[in-house]
Design a protein around this motif. Sequence first.
Motif, mmCIF file in Angstrom:
data_model
loop_
_atom_site.group_PDB
_atom_site.id
_atom_site.type_symbol
_atom_site.label_atom_id
_atom_site.label_comp_id
_atom_site.label_asym_id
_atom_site.label_seq_id
_atom_site.Cartn_x
_atom_site.Cartn_y
_atom_site.Cartn_z
ATOM 1 N N ALA A 126 35.201 104.870 12.755
ATOM 2 C CA ALA A 126 35.829 104.241 13.921
ATOM 3 C C ALA A 126 35.041 104.541 15.197
ATOM 4 O O ALA A 126 34.286 103.706 15.689
ATOM 5 C CB ALA A 126 37.276 104.700 14.057
ATOM 6 N N SER A 127 35.188 105.760 15.726
ATOM 7 C CA SER A 127 34.638 106.040 17.059
ATOM 8 C C SER A 127 33.117 105.901 17.125
ATOM 9 O O SER A 127 32.574 105.550 18.178
ATOM 10 C CB SER A 127 35.061 107.439 17.532
ATOM 11 O OG SER A 127 34.717 108.422 16.585
ATOM 12 N N ILE B 7 38.551 113.853 12.239
ATOM 13 C CA ILE B 7 38.650 112.474 12.729
ATOM 14 C C ILE B 7 38.431 112.427 14.238
ATOM 15 O O ILE B 7 39.027 113.210 14.988
ATOM 16 C CB ILE B 7 40.022 111.852 12.360
ATOM 17 C CG1 ILE B 7 40.112 111.652 10.844
ATOM 18 C CG2 ILE B 7 40.245 110.528 13.089
ATOM 19 C CD1 ILE B 7 41.446 111.110 10.350
ATOM 20 N N GLY B 8 37.548 111.531 14.658
ATOM 21 C CA GLY B 8 37.283 111.364 16.088
ATOM 22 C C GLY B 8 36.305 112.376 16.642
ATOM 23 O O GLY B 8 35.946 112.326 17.820
ATOM 24 N N ALA C 199 35.582 110.318 8.757
ATOM 25 C CA ALA C 199 35.873 111.335 9.780
ATOM 26 C C ALA C 199 34.569 111.880 10.339
ATOM 27 O O ALA C 199 33.800 112.531 9.621
ATOM 28 C CB ALA C 199 36.746 112.470 9.270
ATOM 29 N N GLY C 200 34.336 111.550 11.581
ATOM 30 C CA GLY C 200 33.165 112.078 12.285
ATOM 31 C C GLY C 200 31.848 111.425 11.912
ATOM 32 O O GLY C 200 30.788 111.851 12.376
ATOM 33 N N GLU D 111 39.795 111.351 4.298
ATOM 34 C CA GLU D 111 39.361 111.753 5.642
ATOM 35 C C GLU D 111 40.053 113.055 6.047
ATOM 36 O O GLU D 111 41.273 113.043 6.274
ATOM 37 C CB GLU D 111 39.755 110.700 6.677
ATOM 38 C CG GLU D 111 39.218 109.326 6.398
ATOM 39 C CD GLU D 111 39.420 108.394 7.589
ATOM 40 O OE1 GLU D 111 38.420 107.836 8.039
ATOM 41 O OE2 GLU D 111 40.553 108.248 8.066
ATOM 42 N N HIS E 63 46.897 105.383 6.764
ATOM 43 C CA HIS E 63 45.917 106.053 7.622
ATOM 44 C C HIS E 63 46.541 107.309 8.208
ATOM 45 O O HIS E 63 47.751 107.363 8.438
ATOM 46 C CB HIS E 63 45.437 105.107 8.741
ATOM 47 C CG HIS E 63 44.254 105.665 9.461
ATOM 48 N ND1 HIS E 63 44.386 106.567 10.485
ATOM 49 C CD2 HIS E 63 42.925 105.481 9.277
ATOM 50 C CE1 HIS E 63 43.178 106.907 10.904
ATOM 51 N NE2 HIS E 63 42.270 106.263 10.187
ATOM 52 N N LEU F 281 34.341 105.123 5.907
ATOM 53 C CA LEU F 281 35.296 104.544 6.854
ATOM 54 C C LEU F 281 34.969 105.189 8.196
ATOM 55 O O LEU F 281 34.881 106.419 8.291
ATOM 56 C CB LEU F 281 36.714 104.882 6.392
ATOM 57 C CG LEU F 281 37.895 104.375 7.206
ATOM 58 C CD1 LEU F 281 37.875 102.863 7.353
ATOM 59 C CD2 LEU F 281 39.209 104.803 6.523
ATOM 60 N N LYS G 177 40.864 100.651 15.249
ATOM 61 C CA LYS G 177 42.008 101.402 15.811
ATOM 62 C C LYS G 177 42.577 100.632 17.003
ATOM 63 O O LYS G 177 42.620 99.400 16.980
ATOM 64 C CB LYS G 177 41.588 102.833 16.166
ATOM 65 C CG LYS G 177 41.077 103.599 14.935
ATOM 66 C CD LYS G 177 41.036 105.094 15.095
ATOM 67 C CE LYS G 177 40.631 105.764 13.789
ATOM 68 N NZ LYS G 177 40.608 107.211 13.821
ATOM 69 N N ASN H 136 37.001 100.751 11.294
ATOM 70 C CA ASN H 136 38.384 100.671 11.776
ATOM 71 C C ASN H 136 38.354 100.592 13.310
ATOM 72 O O ASN H 136 37.889 101.522 13.967
ATOM 73 C CB ASN H 136 39.140 101.923 11.294
ATOM 74 C CG ASN H 136 40.587 101.946 11.752
ATOM 75 O OD1 ASN H 136 41.067 101.014 12.389
ATOM 76 N ND2 ASN H 136 41.274 103.025 11.432
#
Length: 223
Positions: free
Chosen positions: A202-203, A147-148, A180-181, A142, A94, A200, A12, A10
Amino acid sequence: MLETPVIVVNFKLYEQASGKNGLNLAKIIDTVSKETGASIAVAVNPLDFKMIKNSVDMPVFLQHVDAVEFGAKTGRINVELAKEHGIDGILINHSERRMTIADIEYLVHRAKIVGVNTIVCTNNAKVSAAIAALSPDFIAMEPPELIGGDVSVSRARPEAITETIKIVNSVNPVPVLVGAGVKTGDDVKKAIELGAKGVLIASGIAKANDPRKAIIDLVQGLM
Ligand code: G3P
């Protein structure tokens, strides 16, 4: 349908993953997918969608669409329009873009009719059970507090993964992704060992100093 196990990235609205940066990142991820044979998809913003879709072969999702019909809906986009523009799938609900269950049901239903994949995000096992009844293509659980962050769901909340998969299977066996993480191949491997069909993330990619290295490491966890 996405092949599993899958890594869904993702983008974002990270600056490192938007506009020209987003295009570069998508090309890097697509190349790694081709080199390794790993199933990887990305979820991007609607402005960058076309540019990215035209430059890669992997599936490209939108991060959100609105649960609306065509008509007098200023500033909205719907799944029918998104399909016409070539999307492969949508993230729904989300944690950073929550929807009502009625809107989630509407979108999953409309997406099936027009033929795009759905990944419905959830925050825990019980919400996942409710969403399983709607038969999306995937559920992505998640825990919002992770998350993050730097500690993955696989490490911090393994019981949340197994509990989610168990309760989802008792309702309707929708494949479960977790997120998440997530940062490393070990996080991915552990999630899959616990029964997830992918992650899933992102960061861990968007903010990595070396995104190519980061995605290659993650892919090792699929093997
Ligand atoms: O959509 C993926 C996401 O919410 C997880 O974010 O940064 O913890 O990988 P992150």
